[in-house]
Design a protein around this motif. Sequence first.
Motif, PDB file in Angstrom:
ATOM      1  N   ALA A  31       0.804  -1.111  -0.179  1.00  0.00           N
ATOM      2  CA  ALA A  31      -0.058   0.008  -0.026  1.00  0.00           C
ATOM      3  C   ALA A  31       0.912   1.165   0.064  1.00  0.00           C
ATOM      4  O   ALA A  31       1.779   1.303   0.797  1.00  0.00           O
ATOM      5  CB  ALA A  31      -0.803   0.012   1.362  1.00  0.00           C
ATOM      6  N   SER A  32       0.585   2.074  -0.825  1.00  0.00           N
ATOM      7  CA  SER A  32       1.549   3.313  -0.898  1.00  0.00           C
ATOM      8  C   SER A  32       0.440   4.542  -1.325  1.00  0.00           C
ATOM      9  O   SER A  32      -0.615   4.464  -1.740  1.00  0.00           O
ATOM     10  CB  SER A  32       2.391   3.100  -1.977  1.00  0.00           C
ATOM     11  OG  SER A  32       2.061   3.080  -3.343  1.00  0.00           O
ATOM     12  N   ILE A  57     -12.975  -7.166  -3.710  1.00  0.00           N
ATOM     13  CA  ILE A  57     -11.761  -6.184  -3.378  1.00  0.00           C
ATOM     14  C   ILE A  57     -11.329  -5.821  -4.864  1.00  0.00           C
ATOM     15  O   ILE A  57     -10.909  -6.693  -5.619  1.00  0.00           O
ATOM     16  CB  ILE A  57     -10.788  -6.727  -2.568  1.00  0.00           C
ATOM     17  CG1 ILE A  57     -11.240  -7.183  -1.394  1.00  0.00           C
ATOM     18  CG2 ILE A  57      -9.557  -5.569  -2.495  1.00  0.00           C
ATOM     19  CD1 ILE A  57     -11.742  -6.113  -0.497  1.00  0.00           C
ATOM     20  N   PRO A  58     -11.552  -4.337  -5.334  1.00  0.00           N
ATOM     21  CA  PRO A  58     -11.393  -4.088  -6.756  1.00  0.00           C
ATOM     22  C   PRO A  58      -9.697  -3.905  -6.713  1.00  0.00           C
ATOM     23  O   PRO A  58      -9.119  -3.681  -5.627  1.00  0.00           O
ATOM     24  CB  PRO A  58     -12.087  -2.659  -6.718  1.00  0.00           C
ATOM     25  CG  PRO A  58     -12.024  -2.007  -5.273  1.00  0.00           C
ATOM     26  CD  PRO A  58     -12.337  -3.374  -4.525  1.00  0.00           C
ATOM     27  N   THR A  59      -9.337  -3.677  -7.685  1.00  0.00           N
ATOM     28  CA  THR A  59      -7.893  -3.098  -8.040  1.00  0.00           C
ATOM     29  C   THR A  59      -8.091  -1.782  -8.832  1.00  0.00           C
ATOM     30  O   THR A  59      -8.579  -1.917  -9.949  1.00  0.00           O
ATOM     31  CB  THR A  59      -7.019  -4.271  -8.901  1.00  0.00           C
ATOM     32  OG1 THR A  59      -5.913  -3.537  -8.798  1.00  0.00           O
ATOM     33  CG2 THR A  59      -7.575  -4.837 -10.186  1.00  0.00           C
ATOM     34  N   PRO A  60      -7.574  -0.721  -8.370  1.00  0.00           N
ATOM     35  CA  PRO A  60      -6.914  -0.626  -7.122  1.00  0.00           C
ATOM     36  C   PRO A  60      -7.696  -0.582  -6.102  1.00  0.00           C
ATOM     37  O   PRO A  60      -8.819  -0.149  -6.219  1.00  0.00           O
ATOM     38  CB  PRO A  60      -6.324   0.851  -7.349  1.00  0.00           C
ATOM     39  CG  PRO A  60      -7.267   1.706  -8.169  1.00  0.00           C
ATOM     40  CD  PRO A  60      -7.501   0.372  -9.219  1.00  0.00           C
ATOM     41  N   LEU A  71     -10.381  -9.369  -6.557  1.00  0.00           N
ATOM     42  CA  LEU A  71     -10.504 -10.580  -5.788  1.00  0.00           C
ATOM     43  C   LEU A  71     -11.972 -10.830  -5.249  1.00  0.00           C
ATOM     44  O   LEU A  71     -12.640  -9.530  -4.728  1.00  0.00           O
ATOM     45  CB  LEU A  71      -9.440 -10.414  -4.511  1.00  0.00           C
ATOM     46  CG  LEU A  71      -8.012 -10.255  -4.780  1.00  0.00           C
ATOM     47  CD1 LEU A  71      -7.406 -10.277  -3.423  1.00  0.00           C
ATOM     48  CD2 LEU A  71      -7.525 -11.458  -5.574  1.00  0.00           C
ATOM     49  N   THR A  72     -12.475 -11.853  -5.316  1.00  0.00           N
ATOM     50  CA  THR A  72     -13.879 -12.052  -4.792  1.00  0.00           C
ATOM     51  C   THR A  72     -13.897 -13.077  -3.595  1.00  0.00           C
ATOM     52  O   THR A  72     -12.918 -13.973  -3.247  1.00  0.00           O
ATOM     53  CB  THR A  72     -14.813 -12.545  -6.059  1.00  0.00           C
ATOM     54  OG1 THR A  72     -14.244 -13.794  -6.642  1.00  0.00           O
ATOM     55  CG2 THR A  72     -14.963 -11.630  -6.767  1.00  0.00           C
ATOM     56  N   THR A 108      -3.172   3.245  -1.379  1.00  0.00           N
ATOM     57  CA  THR A 108      -3.534   2.448  -2.498  1.00  0.00           C
ATOM     58  C   THR A 108      -2.874   1.189  -2.574  1.00  0.00           C
ATOM     59  O   THR A 108      -1.567   1.150  -2.571  1.00  0.00           O
ATOM     60  CB  THR A 108      -3.521   3.353  -3.778  1.00  0.00           C
ATOM     61  OG1 THR A 108      -4.399   4.611  -3.702  1.00  0.00           O
ATOM     62  CG2 THR A 108      -4.048   2.606  -4.953  1.00  0.00           C
ATOM     63  N   THR A 109      -3.569   0.193  -2.803  1.00  0.00           N
ATOM     64  CA  THR A 109      -2.980  -1.288  -3.035  1.00  0.00           C
ATOM     65  C   THR A 109      -3.506  -1.485  -4.465  1.00  0.00           C
ATOM     66  O   THR A 109      -4.457  -1.841  -4.739  1.00  0.00           O
ATOM     67  CB  THR A 109      -3.615  -2.209  -2.093  1.00  0.00           C
ATOM     68  OG1 THR A 109      -3.048  -1.897  -0.785  1.00  0.00           O
ATOM     69  CG2 THR A 109      -2.748  -3.805  -2.390  1.00  0.00           C
TER      70      THR A 109
END
Length: 302
Positions: A207-208, A264-267, A242-243, A235-236
Amino acid sequence: MIKTPSSIVLGGAGIFKKGMTQLGGVANLNLIIKQLFANSEQGFTQTLDDYSILFQDAAGTTALTGAGQTLGLVLDKSKGLVLGSELVTNGGFTTDTSWSKGTGWSIANGFATHTSGTPSTLTQPVSVTTGRAYQIEFDVSNTSSGNIAACFTGGTTVAGTLSGANGHRKVILFAVTGNVNFGVTCDTLFNGSITNLTCKLLNGNHASQPTSSYRPLLQNTPRRIQYDGIDDKLTTTLPAQLTGCTVIRAIPNVGCQILTNQTIPTPYNDSTSHCGLIVINRALTAYETSLVTQIFNKLAGV
């Protein structure tokens, strides 16, 4: 909020084994993370128990040493912080090969040397993955003026902070779309040499926050990431959405919060103050839930 009795007898069902998740009678966070992700599960962690994974800047060049400082980078422990294979060829500059030399650069006797006159780069092609973090190290010597930084080029240039200090450098850069070269860049005045240049993937979903005004603070009692509720976020960037995830968060002065079947979305942008965070793409067993809840309640100060 889920709470468990103050004493838990280890053993029983799940991936945890008797005696492996305790340290001084208390469930050990690092061992819990290691065992939760033991079967190549996907996800990430944000933990505050170890200053060695916390940095004030997104490039990991300024260590975080105490409360009240900004958090620009939190390294993910879910993959064990394992480094990948070396991506650089001839990083020791033993021969004058493999590198494209911008104006002012020369290679000889185990060093790449730049003389002042023009800002330029020393690069070579490299295969990096967008959104992944890479740990870069090199030694700087004989600097008399100017500044230098590691970089990825092609597309949008990604570079660490320019500095003229002699000594060992370590920086973490996140590759962006179009990056096809790795190297170093310098300003007009740089006079100096480098050697022992390496670039390796730093496994994990870290995370940054590159924008300084958006960085949260580390605070104590309990130790926590404190967001301002306005624009702070970390932000990761995940390789893929991911579900079916379990999201475990230590809410300051409240306790362990466990959310199930999350997407979990990206980002993934986190802006909720917490004392610890684990995201994993599966359900926990009842036994895992008990152990995680025990330690997250303690982290939250309850």
